[in-house]
Design a protein around this motif. Structure first.
Motif, short mmCIF file in Angstrom:
data_model
loop_
_atom_site.label_atom_id
_atom_site.label_comp_id
_atom_site.label_asym_id
_atom_site.label_seq_id
_atom_site.Cartn_x
_atom_site.Cartn_y
_atom_site.Cartn_z
N SER A 48 0.85 -1.18 0.00
CA SER A 48 0.00 0.00 0.00
C SER A 48 0.89 1.24 0.00
O SER A 48 2.09 1.16 0.25
CB SER A 48 -0.88 0.01 1.26
N TRP A 49 0.27 2.38 -0.23
CA TRP A 49 1.02 3.63 -0.22
C TRP A 49 1.68 3.86 1.14
O TRP A 49 2.84 4.24 1.23
CB TRP A 49 0.08 4.80 -0.54
N LYS B 120 5.74 4.10 2.12
CA LYS B 120 6.40 5.21 2.80
C LYS B 120 7.32 4.70 3.90
O LYS B 120 8.43 5.22 4.11
CB LYS B 120 5.37 6.17 3.39
#
Length: 207
Positions: free
Chosen positions: A137-138, A142
């Motif tokens: 996922s984003w 990160k």
């Protein structure tokens, strides 16, 4: 010649038994996976803690299944297939993510072996994009991006692998030894990852 990080491993992937039919011994595979996870301690930043935790969390899922059904779990493939036959997939899902994590790690190290002048952070970023990055996922991306940015420079990496004290330097003899050990480990892990990726593509290995 110094004792290196590779010398301290409980189990190397180069010593994981692979059968003539490409079956992989479960205990040795999990021991080697746990050993490899300590590489993220060597990298020297707490930013790598989530990466290490992810690997070890998936190892635990396989160990739990192995403890629950030892006679059905002698090889990694048997562990997964027998779990799926029982209409469960916790360990098989753990294996899927563990292989992805190992693939990311070995692609990073392969880039370093092939291009030792490339910054270690760039080696990790490049490998992430072609491995784990496709599945994250984003938010998770990160987390991993932060970790990769915290990778040490190449000289510091070799100092850590050679256990050189602060202010010291890595001898050419130690550097050669580390490069040879790293290449050996990368080749063995690439083979195991390829075997397990092929296994996971089979219909009976899916859920």
């Amino acid at each position: 010649m110094s004792t290196t990080w590779f010398d301290s491993l409980k189990k190397s992937f180069a010593d994981v038994p692979v059968g003539a039919d490409n079956t992989i011994s479960t205990t040795e595979f999990l021991d080697a996976s746990e050993s490899l996870a300590t590489l993220f301690d060597v990298l020297g930043s707490k930013a790598f803690t989530p990466v290490k935790s992810d690997l070890l969390g998936n190892v635990k899922k396989l160990r739990d299944r192995q403890l629950a059904a030892p006679t059905e779990s002698e090889t990694v493939q048997a562990l997964s297939l027998n779990e799926l036959k029982a209409k469960k997939h916790t360990a098989s899902e753990g294996l899927l993510w563990l292989v992805r994590g190992l693939d990311f790690t070995v692609q990073s190290l392969r880039r370093h072996v092939n291009t030792p002048t490339e910054k270690l952070s760039d080696s990790f970023r490049g490998a992430y994009g072609s491995s784990l990055g496709k599945h994250h996922s984003w938010a998770m991306g990160k987390v991993f991006s932060l970790a990769m940015g915290a990778a040490p420079d190449n000289e510091s990496f070799y100092k850590s692998l050679a256990s050189v004290p602060a202010g010291g330097s890595v001898s050419e003899e130690d550097k050669t030894k580390i490069q040879e050990q790293l290449t050996r480990e990368v080749q063995a892990l690439e083979n195991i990852v390829a075997i397990l990726q092929k296994f996971q593509e089979q219909p009976e290995a899916k859920w």
